[in-house]
Design a protein around this motif. Structure first.
Motif, mmCIF file in Angstrom:
data_model
loop_
_atom_site.group_PDB
_atom_site.id
_atom_site.type_symbol
_atom_site.label_atom_id
_atom_site.label_comp_id
_atom_site.label_asym_id
_atom_site.label_seq_id
_atom_site.Cartn_x
_atom_site.Cartn_y
_atom_site.Cartn_z
ATOM 1 N N ILE A 216 0.871 -1.068 -0.063
ATOM 2 C CA ILE A 216 0.073 0.045 -0.045
ATOM 3 C C ILE A 216 0.910 1.160 0.199
ATOM 4 C CG2 ILE A 216 -1.605 1.411 1.336
ATOM 5 C CD1 ILE A 216 -2.535 -1.347 2.256
ATOM 6 N N VAL A 217 0.813 2.201 -0.819
ATOM 7 C CA VAL A 217 1.560 3.395 -1.099
ATOM 8 C C VAL A 217 0.865 4.410 -0.783
ATOM 9 C CG1 VAL A 217 2.759 4.727 -2.756
ATOM 10 C CG2 VAL A 217 2.963 2.143 -2.688
ATOM 11 N N ALA A 218 1.256 5.673 -0.065
ATOM 12 C CA ALA A 218 0.570 6.916 0.261
ATOM 13 C C ALA A 218 0.961 7.687 -0.781
ATOM 14 C CB ALA A 218 1.223 7.116 1.856
ATOM 15 N N THR A 219 0.378 8.532 -1.342
ATOM 16 C CA THR A 219 0.548 9.831 -2.098
ATOM 17 C C THR A 219 -0.198 11.021 -2.249
ATOM 18 O OG1 THR A 219 1.223 10.063 -4.424
ATOM 19 C CG2 THR A 219 -0.680 8.779 -4.106
ATOM 20 N N THR A 220 0.110 12.128 -2.493
ATOM 21 C CA THR A 220 -0.690 13.212 -2.636
ATOM 22 C C THR A 220 -0.742 13.533 -4.100
ATOM 23 O OG1 THR A 220 1.376 14.720 -2.654
ATOM 24 C CG2 THR A 220 -0.036 14.453 -0.557
ATOM 25 N N ARG A 221 -0.188 12.877 -5.009
ATOM 26 C CA ARG A 221 -0.193 12.976 -6.612
ATOM 27 C C ARG A 221 -0.775 11.680 -7.251
ATOM 28 N NH1 ARG A 221 2.285 17.001 -9.166
ATOM 29 N NH2 ARG A 221 1.125 16.428 -10.898
ATOM 30 N N PRO A 222 -1.923 11.039 -6.892
ATOM 31 C CA PRO A 222 -1.961 9.864 -7.503
ATOM 32 C C PRO A 222 -1.835 9.839 -9.027
ATOM 33 C CG PRO A 222 -4.069 10.800 -6.349
ATOM 34 C CD PRO A 222 -3.028 11.740 -6.087
ATOM 35 N N GLU A 223 -2.255 10.743 -9.778
ATOM 36 C CA GLU A 223 -1.925 10.807 -11.131
ATOM 37 C C GLU A 223 -0.665 10.303 -11.663
ATOM 38 O OE1 GLU A 223 -2.661 13.248 -9.634
ATOM 39 O OE2 GLU A 223 -1.403 14.901 -10.508
ATOM 40 N N THR A 224 0.291 10.750 -10.774
ATOM 41 C CA THR A 224 1.525 10.643 -11.247
ATOM 42 C C THR A 224 2.217 9.139 -11.017
ATOM 43 O OG1 THR A 224 2.732 11.076 -8.941
ATOM 44 C CG2 THR A 224 2.512 12.882 -10.578
ATOM 45 N N LYS A 225 1.235 8.335 -10.304
ATOM 46 C CA LYS A 225 1.754 6.722 -10.149
ATOM 47 C C LYS A 225 1.662 6.225 -11.316
ATOM 48 C CE LYS A 225 2.591 7.960 -7.153
ATOM 49 N NZ LYS A 225 4.217 8.050 -6.436
ATOM 50 N N GLU A 265 18.117 4.811 1.663
ATOM 51 C CA GLU A 265 18.017 5.654 3.134
ATOM 52 C C GLU A 265 17.224 6.540 3.282
ATOM 53 O OE1 GLU A 265 20.453 4.682 5.747
ATOM 54 O OE2 GLU A 265 21.631 3.132 4.581
ATOM 55 N N GLU A 266 16.946 7.303 2.024
ATOM 56 C CA GLU A 266 16.046 8.601 2.230
ATOM 57 C C GLU A 266 14.586 8.173 2.768
ATOM 58 O OE1 GLU A 266 16.775 11.705 0.926
ATOM 59 O OE2 GLU A 266 18.712 10.982 1.616
ATOM 60 N N VAL A 267 14.247 6.844 2.478
ATOM 61 C CA VAL A 267 12.921 6.718 2.793
ATOM 62 C C VAL A 267 12.670 6.878 4.415
ATOM 63 C CG1 VAL A 267 11.137 4.833 2.369
ATOM 64 C CG2 VAL A 267 12.868 5.147 0.704
ATOM 65 N N ASP A 268 11.514 7.366 4.499
ATOM 66 C CA ASP A 268 10.910 7.289 5.865
ATOM 67 C C ASP A 268 10.279 6.421 6.340
ATOM 68 O OD1 ASP A 268 10.189 7.927 8.469
ATOM 69 O OD2 ASP A 268 9.479 10.123 8.143
ATOM 70 N N MET A 269 10.623 5.485 7.467
ATOM 71 C CA MET A 269 9.875 4.363 7.511
ATOM 72 C C MET A 269 8.472 4.618 8.388
ATOM 73 S SD MET A 269 12.207 1.318 9.013
ATOM 74 C CE MET A 269 13.873 2.114 9.619
ATOM 75 N N GLU A 270 8.524 5.854 9.234
ATOM 76 C CA GLU A 270 7.478 6.268 9.773
ATOM 77 C C GLU A 270 6.212 6.854 8.911
ATOM 78 O OE1 GLU A 270 7.744 5.741 13.258
ATOM 79 O OE2 GLU A 270 9.615 4.756 12.629
ATOM 80 N N PHE A 271 6.576 7.214 7.881
ATOM 81 C CA PHE A 271 5.775 8.143 6.889
ATOM 82 C C PHE A 271 4.705 7.220 6.084
ATOM 83 C CE2 PHE A 271 3.982 10.670 3.715
ATOM 84 C CZ PHE A 271 3.620 11.699 4.448
ATOM 85 N N GLY A 272 3.617 7.351 6.236
ATOM 86 C CA GLY A 272 2.482 6.404 5.246
ATOM 87 C C GLY A 272 2.704 5.119 5.768
ATOM 88 N N THR A 273 3.067 4.079 4.700
ATOM 89 C CA THR A 273 3.144 2.790 4.949
ATOM 90 C C THR A 273 4.770 2.331 4.916
ATOM 91 O OG1 THR A 273 3.055 2.367 2.530
ATOM 92 C CG2 THR A 273 1.148 2.267 3.885
#
Length: 906
Positions: A216-225, A265-273
């Motif tokens: 499951i991926v969290a996004t504010t710009r779904p259309e760019t997916k 490393e840049e990915v934040d484990m806490e954010f979204g999923t």
RNA sequence: GGACGAUUAGCUCAGUUGGUUAGAGCAUCUCGUUUACACCGAGAGGGUCGUAGGUUCGAAUCCUACAUCGUCCACCA
């Protein structure tokens, strides 16, 4: 200039109207703004290149400030005997001017497309030609002593040639390439923007949690997916560790998309999923990750702001529309897990506030990480950092060096191509027959498709080629223009004649001594100048970058039309005089800090201007023409003479040192305090009593006018023209700067200050007594002074004390009994008694003395405590301990005397 | 998230390497048209230097936290 022999007295009050324009005209006519015409040998240069105001702009208070500061330094160094050049110019300001003219067209119901490229550019040029005169007039109005004969314009022929030369050299050195990379795209301007031309605005939006294959991926710009080619997780995230390196397929309704799972490393484990969808073509961060992992890119949004063919059934839709439709479809397919409210930092265009669309595009870039052979194998980035680190260029205030280095260290390849029409057109031509455009690379980080020097059919030239040199085929010029800052970066040397140096200015004035500009354009401009100049000329553009702050209103707010708090420098200059405006922008202004300004402050300095005028009026009015024209250093006769001449020397020294060190506020304060508090309030009053001071007064006035001239050029020059000037070309502007050893040689100074302060404090003490006992101002009263060891000094200065304190009989003896019914004071061990008879209010006097005694005792106690402390006595430097002992001794004697006086009051 | 700046009298600010009884201007109060200036002069009141610790014989000044305000950079999908 007034007739030497029939001198008119100065007008009663200084009226800047009329004076300023007349003086400026005389200066300009004299040709002395041009260093070629300056008198004498001037081996050392002092050069400032003016940050060019927009050719279409009007003068605002920020301009007024920088013009004031730059003029101040130039005038100072000119008077100091330097080869002083302040070179003016204006800026074509590509994007800003484009936007402005487009707005004007809009009021006529037209767009730039109605005029076509040629027509639009013509229109822009007309507009600039018509408005450029305004800013030039306004710069003059501020008293700017810049050399108009060397004026330049960022878009004139010579500057255009420099831009082409620069582009050609960088291209040939492999520093400029055409590549397919991610850029900031403004759909409204239809152009790229540099990273620092992007601003952010916080906006509420939705964070959408999408079912995304196994994740499951969290996004504010779904259309760019629709353009995703990977997902990223943190390498240490236990939830997803096993999947790193695997691939899967998703289908969001436009066919299958192949998705790789990468770790970063840049990915934040806490954010979204903890899982991020990676869209290499539409996010700078994703692009960077894709570069490391050689991911494919898929561009789903085009330069027109519409979805591309790769977006399948959404192709052709506006982004916002596509997002809505896509969300509906996802809901139908049950691919939405949930939605959360989220504050999104929307990136917007700094010119028109339109949301930025990051996208990959074929553009021209400057490679900041490629080593340059001609510069010791260093990269542009390295050169730019080195020159600041080794001190070749200093940034003031120093703390901004950190900001600069941070910015420079993190600099990415600089996108220099813009799609706007007005600007320096990129000097590249493509051959219609032998040029084959490289395909866009399929993978991010693959630079094989980049077009660099040596590419067949690409002609880069400083001239106008007419055909392909290789095959003779027809050619066409690149339609893109250059980022404004590309040409601005060449400003210090393009204005001085680089590369051919036809009149030797480059050799004579480069590197320049100082660049004076706002800290807000440190990255935009200062950094780019350092980068471009170090590369092109092989030397720094300036020795010092002096960064001023912003001018704010009296409440500290930015000035803006909507707040209606704008102070128009020309309005207030008209009302209070340019000198007053200049002073209010100088005093209280320190580098790197914002300053507040109000009309009250300007009014205060108008008052000061008039004060200086009246000081001059008094001195000149009491001095014969022959006397005030004598130029030698005068011989001090009295204590007051020795005091004021000694002080004047100190002032000359500190003002000179301060300005040399790029400190402008403090010398202004020093001069104001000296002129008003010491010269006017004390020395001139004494001169009225002692008389016969024509030489000294004229010497002081001459020196003070010189010292003030860089700060307030008009009033000082006007006074000079009406008094000291002996011929038409005798300008204060080119008078020699005073030497700080002027009067010292004549025996001034020496202990005079200490002695004079005693006299001064005795006078103040008597005035104080008069005020507390409400003695009528005109009433002459008698005093008795017990001078102790100061008796002789006071007897010699008795006339001054008598006059300044408005006394009748003054009795000065060494010591005696405290008289009864007298008001009293102690200063420096000197006892002052004012026998007032019935006038003295005994209760009042007792209370006053008791308070003073109380104070003195507390003070003595604190000193005693300090001196009783063995640690202090043994560890503090001996001179400090001695000083404290002396203070205690004086305090104790003061206590004794106060007690006597108190007893006498009863 | 990171960096930086500011915090001293009612207001605007000085206070440069630690040693002043913490300064100035504006504003306030009192007095005053003495022939340069009322766009002026004389005098006065007003501050535990953001808070809490620390270093030092000694801190507005140096160090560490914290608070409030402000700015810049990065940008979190």
């Amino acid at each position: 200039m007034a007739n030497v022999d029939a001198r008119e007295p100065l007008a009663k009050a200084y009226d800047p109207k009329g004076v300023e324009d007349r003086i400026y005209e005389a200066w300009e006519k004299s040709g002395l703004f041009n260093p070629d015409n300056l008198p004498g040998e001037r081996p050392e240069p002092f050069c400032v290149i003016m940050p060019p105001p927009n050719a279409t702009g009007t003068l605002h208070i920020g301009h007024a400030m920088f013009l004031t500061l730059e003029d101040l330094m130039t005038r100072f160094h000119r008077m100091r005997g330097k080869d002083a050049l302040w070179l003016p110019g204006t800026d074509h300001a590509a994007i800003a001017t484009n936007t402005k003219v487009e707005k004007i067209l809009a009021t006529e119901g037209k767009t730039k497309y109605d005029l076509g490229r040629e027509g639009f550019i013509e229109r822009v040029k007309e507009y600039i030609a018509q408005s450029q005169g305004t800013i030039r007039r306004q710069i003059r109005k501020m008293g700017s002593s810049c050399d108009w004969s060397r004026e330049t314009y960022t878009f004139d022929d010579e500057r255009t040639r420099v831009v082409r030369e620069m582009f050609t050299r960088m291209f040939n050195d492999g520093l400029i390439y055409r590549g397919y990379r991610i850029v900031n795209w403004c759909p409204r301007c239809e152009s790229t923007l540099a990273d620092d031309e992007v601003e952010y605005r916080e906006e509420p939006s939705k964070l959408v949690f999408m079912r995304y294959g196994p994740f499951i991926v969290a996004t504010t710009r779904p259309e760019t997916k629709l353009g995703d080619t990977a997902v990223a997780v943190h390498p240490d995230d236990d939830r997803y560790k096993d999947r790193i390196g695997t691939e899967f397929e998703v289908d969001f309704g436009i066919g299958s998309q192949k998705i790789r799972v990468i770790a970063d490393e840049e990915v934040d484990m806490e954010f979204g999923t903890g899982v991020v969808g990676i869209t290499p073509a539409h996010s700078a961060v994703d692009f960077a990750m894709a570069e490391k992992n050689q991911l494919p890119m898929k561009k789903v949004i085009g330069e027109d702001g519409k979805m591309t063919e790769l977006a399948g059934k959404y192709a052709g839709m506006e982004v916002v529309e596509a997002r809505k439709k896509f969300m509906e479809d996802l809901r139908v397919s049950d691919l939405i897990e949930k939605e959360e409210d989220f504050n999104h930092n929307l990136s917007i265009c700094y010119r028109c506030s339109t949301p930025i669309e990051p996208l990959t595009s074929r553009q021209w870039f400057i490679d900041v990480n490629r080593s340059v052979e001609a510069r010791g194998g260093k990269t542009l980035k390295e050169m730019s950092i080195d020159v600041v680190e080794d001190g070749s260029t200093r940034i003031l205030p120093e703390r901004f060096e950190k900001v600069y280095k941070h910015w420079m260290t993190n600099l990415r390849d600089w996108c220099i191509s813009r799609q706007i029409w007005f600007g320096h057109r990129i000097p590249v031509w493509y051959c219609k027959s032998c040029y084959v455009e490289n395909d866009a690379p399929e993978k991010v980080g693959d630079s094989s498709g980049f077009e660099r020097a040596g590419q067949a059919g690409v002609i880069v030239s400083t001239d106008e080629p007419t055909e392909c040199p290789a095959c003779g085929g027809e050619i066409e010029q690149e339609t893109d223009t250059l980022d404004t800052w590309f040409s601005s970066g060449t400003w210090t040397f393009s204005t001085l004649g680089w590369p051919d140096d036809p009149n030797g200015d480059l050799k004579r004035f480069h590197p320049t001594q100082c660049l004076e500009t706002g800290y807000d354009i440190l990255p935009f401009w200062v950094a780019r100048m350092i980068l471009m100049t170090t590369y092109a000329v092989g030397e720094v553009p300036f020795e010092v970058a002096y960064l001023h702050g912003l001018v704010r209103d009296e409440q500290g707010r930015k000035m803006s039309k909507s707040l209606e708090n704008i102070i128009d420098p020309l309005d207030v200059a008209e009302k209070y005089g340019t000198d007053a405006v200049r002073l209010s922008l100088t005093i209280g202004n320190t580098p790197g800090n914002d300053m507040k300004i109000s009309e009250d402050k300007i009014e205060y300095y108008r008052n000061f201007t008039n004060k200086l005028w009246n000081i001059s009026r008094f001195i000149l009015g009491s001095t014969e023409v022959q006397k005030y024209r004598s130029t030698g250093v005068p011989e001090p006769v009295t204590l007051a003479d020795r005091w004021i001449l000694g002080r004047l020397d100190e002032v000359v020294e500190s003002v000179t040192n301060d300005i040399e060190g790029y400190n402008f506020s403090r010398p202004g304060e020093t001069l104001r305090d000296f002129t008003w508090n010491e010269l006017a309030d004390w020395y001139l009053e004494i001169a009225k009593v002692e008389g016969d001071k024509q030489d000294i007064l004229s010497y002081i006035l001459r020196t003070v006018l010189k010292l003030w001239h860089p700060f307030m050029p008009f009033v000082t020059e006007e006074i000079w023209r009406q008094s000291f000037a002996e011929e038409e070309n005798d300008f204060l502007m080119v008078a020699g700067w005073p030497s700080s050893r002027g009067a010292k040689g004549a025996g001034a100074g020496e202990g005079a200050e200490e002695s004079f302060n005693i006299v001064k404090d005795v006078v103040v003490a008597i005035r104080n007594i008069r005020a507390t006992h409400k003695v009528a101002a005109g009433k002459r009263i008698d005093v008795v002074i017990y001078g102790g060891e100061k008796t002789k000094l006071l007897q010699e200065q008795a006339e001054i004390i008598r006059a300044l304190a408005k006394l009748g009989n003054v009795t000065i003896v060494e010591s005696g009994e405290a008289p009864e019914n007298a008001a009293a004071a102690v200063q420096h061990g000197v006892q002052v008694f004012v026998p007032l008879g019935d006038l003295v209010d005994l209760d009042e006097e007792r209370k006053r003395l008791e308070d003073e005694l109380d104070n003195a005792k507390k003070y003595a106690d604190s000193l005693r405590k300090k001196l009783d402390n063995e640690q202090f006595v043994s560890k503090a430097p001996p001179q400090v301990v001695d000083a404290e002992r002396a203070k205690l001794a004086e305090a104790e004697s003061r206590i004794v005397k106060l007690e006597e006086q108190l007893k006498a009051v009863g």
